[in-house]
Design an enzyme around this catalytic site. Sequence first.
Site, PDB file in Angstrom:
ATOM      1  CG  LEU A   1      -1.771   1.162   1.482  1.00 58.82           C
ATOM      2  CD1 LEU A   1      -2.866   1.357   0.307  1.00 58.82           C
ATOM      3  CD2 LEU A   1      -2.517   0.890   3.001  1.00 58.82           C
TER       4      LEU A   1
ATOM      5  NE  ARG B   1      -5.317  14.885  -9.752  1.00 56.66           N
ATOM      6  CZ  ARG B   1      -4.169  15.250 -10.485  1.00 56.66           C
ATOM      7  NH1 ARG B   1      -3.726  14.282 -11.394  1.00 56.66           N
ATOM      8  NH2 ARG B   1      -3.320  15.827  -9.702  1.00 56.66           N
TER       9      ARG B   1
ATOM     10  NE  ARG C   1      -0.928  -2.012  -5.556  1.00 55.83           N
ATOM     11  CZ  ARG C   1       0.051  -2.838  -5.332  1.00 55.83           C
ATOM     12  NH1 ARG C   1       0.118  -3.963  -5.265  1.00 55.83           N
ATOM     13  NH2 ARG C   1       1.267  -1.908  -5.231  1.00 55.83           N
TER      14      ARG C   1
END
Length: 292
Positions: free
Chosen positions: A170, A252, A261
């Site tokens: 992440l 955005r 992902r």
Amino acid sequence: MNIDLNKRIRDFFSLEDFKDSIPLAALGARTCYNKGILEDLLNDSRITDAEERSNFLKRLALREHFSVFAHSFAYKSIGLENALVLAAKYFKSEFNPRYPDVIGVSLRHLVEDLPKERYDEFFKKMVKYDVPITPLGKKEHITLLYLNPEYDGYAVFFLDNISRVMTHQLVRHTALNYSQRSQRYIPEGENYTIIPESIYNNNLALHYFEVAEKRAVVTYYQLLEFDIKKEDARFILPHGRRTTIVVSGTLRWIYDFISKRKIPAAQWEIRQVANEMDELLKEQGIKIEHYQ
């Protein structure tokens, strides 16, 4: 054209511009130093009490722990020339030619831009801006804490029951902001390891997994008994240990993360998180087309 390159965030933004999202900075900070779940954090007086929150955030600023302030964000119309100058100077500011006179910046930008001699006045004033955190929706792993749909938008999420394997992926999305549970300060006693379904459904694989996991955790506590600091003892812990993390960013960039992902080739855990983020935003009537 003579452009004044000395323009700064504090020339255009004030604390009042961030009044609706200030508590999110405190929540991000407490996530780093709290082993509890979101419900515990939402009842933490350093988040809920305006004066205590202000003093807490002031202490963080004095120690130059600025990252948590990025979870509070605001847009403002300041003119094209000024917006371009600030966009060029400040990392993670948000400029979009669709709104040529508007710039988006975080409270981190403002706090870092203030001289320390102004902190007393600044954080004392913060007490008057006391908007509670009211979660907007929840999925299995994710709670949507805040949403501003204006311009390029801004959203803040709280993630729980996820592994550090997932958060290692992440945080590669560097346009977003993160505050994660610390293994340096928080003991792992009441924590656990996330077990992938493929392992959980295979009895023999599960046995070996649990044996190795238990051995690692026992070793962790043995190291602590040898007066090894938690920041060093944690090296033995599995990447799969459960963690909590606050994630924020413009819509955005959040949609950039989701689009990358959600695909079948993505690892299952981060794909699940991306799908849940997408579902939560859709429930709020947010359309990805507007932020692409």
